[in-house]
Design a protein around this motif. Sequence first.
Motif, PDB file in Angstrom:
ATOM      1  N   ARG A 167      -2.200   4.696 -15.365  1.00  0.00           N
ATOM      2  CA  ARG A 167      -0.730   4.769 -15.300  1.00  0.00           C
ATOM      3  C   ARG A 167      -0.277   5.940 -14.442  1.00  0.00           C
ATOM      4  O   ARG A 167       0.749   5.860 -13.747  1.00  0.00           O
ATOM      5  N   ASP A 168      -1.025   7.042 -14.476  1.00  0.00           N
ATOM      6  CA  ASP A 168      -0.685   8.183 -13.609  1.00  0.00           C
ATOM      7  C   ASP A 168      -0.740   7.777 -12.137  1.00  0.00           C
ATOM      8  O   ASP A 168       0.133   8.147 -11.344  1.00  0.00           O
ATOM      9  N   TYR A 169      -1.785   7.042 -11.776  1.00  0.00           N
ATOM     10  CA  TYR A 169      -1.894   6.562 -10.395  1.00  0.00           C
ATOM     11  C   TYR A 169      -0.738   5.620 -10.059  1.00  0.00           C
ATOM     12  O   TYR A 169      -0.191   5.660  -8.949  1.00  0.00           O
ATOM     13  N   ALA A 170      -0.372   4.763 -10.990  1.00  0.00           N
ATOM     14  CA  ALA A 170       0.726   3.821 -10.740  1.00  0.00           C
ATOM     15  C   ALA A 170       2.038   4.553 -10.513  1.00  0.00           C
ATOM     16  O   ALA A 170       2.844   4.162  -9.652  1.00  0.00           O
ATOM     17  N   GLU A 171       2.283   5.614 -11.261  1.00  0.00           N
ATOM     18  CA  GLU A 171       3.511   6.392 -11.070  1.00  0.00           C
ATOM     19  C   GLU A 171       3.536   7.047  -9.693  1.00  0.00           C
ATOM     20  O   GLU A 171       4.576   7.074  -9.020  1.00  0.00           O
ATOM     21  N   LEU A 172       2.403   7.562  -9.253  1.00  0.00           N
ATOM     22  CA  LEU A 172       2.332   8.155  -7.916  1.00  0.00           C
ATOM     23  C   LEU A 172       2.586   7.098  -6.850  1.00  0.00           C
ATOM     24  O   LEU A 172       3.329   7.333  -5.886  1.00  0.00           O
ATOM     25  N   ALA A 173       1.973   5.930  -7.006  1.00  0.00           N
ATOM     26  CA  ALA A 173       2.163   4.859  -6.027  1.00  0.00           C
ATOM     27  C   ALA A 173       3.595   4.344  -6.037  1.00  0.00           C
ATOM     28  O   ALA A 173       4.163   4.037  -4.977  1.00  0.00           O
ATOM     29  N   ASP A 174       4.202   4.263  -7.208  1.00  0.00           N
ATOM     30  CA  ASP A 174       5.585   3.793  -7.294  1.00  0.00           C
ATOM     31  C   ASP A 174       6.551   4.752  -6.596  1.00  0.00           C
ATOM     32  O   ASP A 174       7.570   4.321  -6.052  1.00  0.00           O
ATOM     33  N   ARG A 175       6.242   6.037  -6.620  1.00  0.00           N
ATOM     34  CA  ARG A 175       7.073   6.997  -5.882  1.00  0.00           C
ATOM     35  C   ARG A 175       6.779   6.946  -4.390  1.00  0.00           C
ATOM     36  O   ARG A 175       7.662   7.211  -3.559  1.00  0.00           O
ATOM     37  N   VAL A 177       5.976   4.303  -2.493  1.00  0.00           N
ATOM     38  CA  VAL A 177       6.505   3.121  -1.790  1.00  0.00           C
ATOM     39  C   VAL A 177       7.911   3.361  -1.251  1.00  0.00           C
ATOM     40  O   VAL A 177       8.161   3.143  -0.054  1.00  0.00           O
ATOM     41  N   PRO A 178       8.893   3.811  -2.041  1.00  0.00           N
ATOM     42  CA  PRO A 178      10.226   4.048  -1.465  1.00  0.00           C
ATOM     43  C   PRO A 178      10.250   5.200  -0.463  1.00  0.00           C
ATOM     44  O   PRO A 178      11.046   5.184   0.485  1.00  0.00           O
ATOM     45  N   ALA A 179       9.382   6.198  -0.651  1.00  0.00           N
ATOM     46  CA  ALA A 179       9.330   7.300   0.315  1.00  0.00           C
ATOM     47  C   ALA A 179       8.858   6.785   1.675  1.00  0.00           C
ATOM     48  O   ALA A 179       9.390   7.188   2.719  1.00  0.00           O
ATOM     49  N   VAL A 180       7.886   5.887   1.676  1.00  0.00           N
ATOM     50  CA  VAL A 180       7.401   5.307   2.929  1.00  0.00           C
ATOM     51  C   VAL A 180       8.463   4.411   3.544  1.00  0.00           C
ATOM     52  O   VAL A 180       8.699   4.458   4.758  1.00  0.00           O
ATOM     53  N   SER A 181       9.127   3.608   2.746  1.00  0.00           N
ATOM     54  CA  SER A 181      10.176   2.728   3.272  1.00  0.00           C
ATOM     55  C   SER A 181      11.310   3.526   3.880  1.00  0.00           C
ATOM     56  O   SER A 181      11.899   3.122   4.885  1.00  0.00           O
ATOM     57  N   ASP A 182      11.630   4.662   3.302  1.00  0.00           N
ATOM     58  CA  ASP A 182      12.708   5.501   3.832  1.00  0.00           C
ATOM     59  C   ASP A 182      12.348   6.040   5.209  1.00  0.00           C
ATOM     60  O   ASP A 182      13.213   6.189   6.078  1.00  0.00           O
ATOM     61  N   ALA A 183      11.063   6.329   5.425  1.00  0.00           N
ATOM     62  CA  ALA A 183      10.631   6.885   6.710  1.00  0.00           C
ATOM     63  C   ALA A 183      10.314   5.801   7.735  1.00  0.00           C
ATOM     64  O   ALA A 183      10.601   5.957   8.920  1.00  0.00           O
ATOM     65  N   TRP A 184       9.723   4.690   7.293  1.00  0.00           N
ATOM     66  CA  TRP A 184       9.228   3.656   8.200  1.00  0.00           C
ATOM     67  C   TRP A 184      10.187   2.487   8.322  1.00  0.00           C
ATOM     68  O   TRP A 184      10.251   1.818   9.347  1.00  0.00           O
ATOM     69  N   GLY A 185      10.913   2.198   7.262  1.00  0.00           N
ATOM     70  CA  GLY A 185      11.782   1.039   7.225  1.00  0.00           C
ATOM     71  C   GLY A 185      11.284   0.023   6.209  1.00  0.00           C
ATOM     72  O   GLY A 185      10.158   0.126   5.710  1.00  0.00           O
ATOM     73  N   PRO A 186      12.091  -0.988   5.908  1.00  0.00           N
ATOM     74  CA  PRO A 186      11.748  -1.939   4.858  1.00  0.00           C
ATOM     75  C   PRO A 186      10.861  -3.097   5.302  1.00  0.00           C
ATOM     76  O   PRO A 186      10.537  -3.959   4.491  1.00  0.00           O
ATOM     77  N   GLY A 187      10.479  -3.151   6.566  1.00  0.00           N
ATOM     78  CA  GLY A 187       9.772  -4.310   7.091  1.00  0.00           C
ATOM     79  C   GLY A 187       8.301  -4.352   6.753  1.00  0.00           C
ATOM     80  O   GLY A 187       7.455  -4.466   7.658  1.00  0.00           O
ATOM     81  N   TRP A 188       7.958  -4.266   5.483  1.00  0.00           N
ATOM     82  CA  TRP A 188       6.582  -4.410   5.024  1.00  0.00           C
ATOM     83  C   TRP A 188       6.641  -4.900   3.585  1.00  0.00           C
ATOM     84  O   TRP A 188       7.709  -5.108   3.030  1.00  0.00           O
ATOM     85  N   SER A 189       5.509  -5.132   2.965  1.00  0.00           N
ATOM     86  CA  SER A 189       5.485  -5.753   1.635  1.00  0.00           C
ATOM     87  C   SER A 189       6.107  -4.891   0.553  1.00  0.00           C
ATOM     88  O   SER A 189       6.565  -5.395  -0.470  1.00  0.00           O
ATOM     89  N   ARG A 190       6.106  -3.578   0.752  1.00  0.00           N
ATOM     90  CA  ARG A 190       6.637  -2.607  -0.210  1.00  0.00           C
ATOM     91  C   ARG A 190       5.953  -2.723  -1.580  1.00  0.00           C
ATOM     92  O   ARG A 190       6.557  -2.509  -2.617  1.00  0.00           O
ATOM     93  N   ARG A 191       4.683  -3.022  -1.532  1.00  0.00           N
ATOM     94  CA  ARG A 191       3.837  -3.046  -2.713  1.00  0.00           C
ATOM     95  C   ARG A 191       2.453  -2.545  -2.300  1.00  0.00           C
ATOM     96  O   ARG A 191       2.061  -2.679  -1.141  1.00  0.00           O
ATOM     97  N   VAL A 192       1.725  -1.980  -3.259  1.00  0.00           N
ATOM     98  CA  VAL A 192       0.436  -1.397  -2.915  1.00  0.00           C
ATOM     99  C   VAL A 192      -0.545  -1.630  -4.057  1.00  0.00           C
ATOM    100  O   VAL A 192      -0.169  -1.616  -5.235  1.00  0.00           O
ATOM    101  N   VAL A 193      -1.803  -1.896  -3.693  1.00  0.00           N
ATOM    102  CA  VAL A 193      -2.897  -2.045  -4.660  1.00  0.00           C
ATOM    103  C   VAL A 193      -3.808  -0.830  -4.529  1.00  0.00           C
ATOM    104  O   VAL A 193      -4.273  -0.511  -3.431  1.00  0.00           O
ATOM    105  N   VAL A 194      -4.064  -0.160  -5.656  1.00  0.00           N
ATOM    106  CA  VAL A 194      -4.896   1.040  -5.680  1.00  0.00           C
ATOM    107  C   VAL A 194      -6.144   0.741  -6.506  1.00  0.00           C
ATOM    108  O   VAL A 194      -6.048   0.242  -7.638  1.00  0.00           O
ATOM    109  N   LEU A 195      -7.311   1.031  -5.950  1.00  0.00           N
ATOM    110  CA  LEU A 195      -8.581   0.862  -6.648  1.00  0.00           C
ATOM    111  C   LEU A 195      -9.128   2.231  -7.035  1.00  0.00           C
ATOM    112  O   LEU A 195      -9.244   3.119  -6.183  1.00  0.00           O
ATOM    113  N   VAL A 196      -9.461   2.385  -8.316  1.00  0.00           N
ATOM    114  CA  VAL A 196      -9.968   3.666  -8.809  1.00  0.00           C
ATOM    115  C   VAL A 196     -11.337   3.441  -9.448  1.00  0.00           C
ATOM    116  O   VAL A 196     -11.432   3.049 -10.620  1.00  0.00           O
TER     117      VAL A 196
END
Length: 396
Positions: A167-175, A177-196
């Motif tokens: 869940r800690d990793y999910a919280e980091l990833a959830d933060r 995604v919007p930070a990347v969209s703000d810098a790059w734009g919304p033209g991507w999936s705006r979702r991420v899969v993390v393997l630990v």
Amino acid sequence: MAGRRRVSGASVAALCLLLVSLVGCGGGPAVDAVRAQVQSLLDRRAEAVLAHDAAAYARTGTRDGFDNLRAVPFADWSYRVTALDRTGDTATASADLSYRVEGHDRSPVTTTRSLSLSRDRDGRWSVDSDRPARESGQQLWDQGPARAVRGERSLVLGVGQSDGRLRDYAELADRAVPAVSDAWGPGWSRRVVVLVPGSLEGMAGLLGSPASSYRGIAAVTTGATGGDGRAPADRVIVNPDAFGLLGDSGRQVVLTHETTHVATRAHTSAATPLWLSEGFADWVGYRGGARVPAEVAPELAYAVGRGEAPGGLPDDEDFGFSGDADHLARAYESGWLACRLIAEHWGEERLGEFYRAVGAHEHRDGAVEDAMHRVLDTTREDFTARWQNYVKDTLT
């Protein structure tokens, strides 16, 4: 030699015609029949995975591994037999395994598997083992039971990790995604899969490389570069040993950096130099943070302080994980300052345009120079000189 008989060509042809209906002249039809049987077997095995049907899975052979992948939300799972080597009632099959994770993968992940099979007295084939092929990396569930935690914009899959840690990793990833969209734009999936995975060795197993190649590397992103927006799915793969040594802000920077690679993948090509792709990801990761440049680029600041300012933008070879750690750090820091310079002097929007313009080229030669001319109205020589001065002024 006495007793030796010659067989005419006509006799050979007649004999082949006689046997073809039984075993096939050269074995072709018989091999094709077995291959079709194995493909049908693997089709049933795939259906059992998608249906979470342990009994149906066991009817296709060994049940080993089934529980390891039950928690993963697969949208698709299929095998395609590519080769078959049979000896009597045993066989080894090579097969492409393709799968998609529901809600995240637009196109499948494809990996090669090696399957051992055997045939019973009734002529039925079954799977005895299913392992990564020699040239392929492991899948996470090859390393043990996978656990899954869904975030608002992420899916974190782990082995040997608690739900709380995931869940800690999910919280980091959830933060991230919007930070990347703000810098790059919304033209991507705006979702991420993390393997630990459970360790550095587990990370190396997923990447099919020696653990020494990734020691001290907190995370990497895998995925195919290129241009139609349907590239095979990206995965952020964490090295829990190195990641665990970071503070809260460092962990966020790492996940935001890697998520940037996911967002920019469709616009990253063979023409994109690593100083741009890694520098841009670092720029997004540190964007809006409170750390001053000398804190972000300590190795480069130290070099500048010794009068050893870089003579030019780093080459791709400077980003090799197996080289000198300080040299690698300076390469990343140099790329970050190059992108920071573009964002400050030409604007953040131009930085994104520049990245896309470079990636739009098919080949490396001339790609950066053309994009600098068209987007930044400068030359590589002038930009490099400006960047060298910027490095000195910023870090001293």
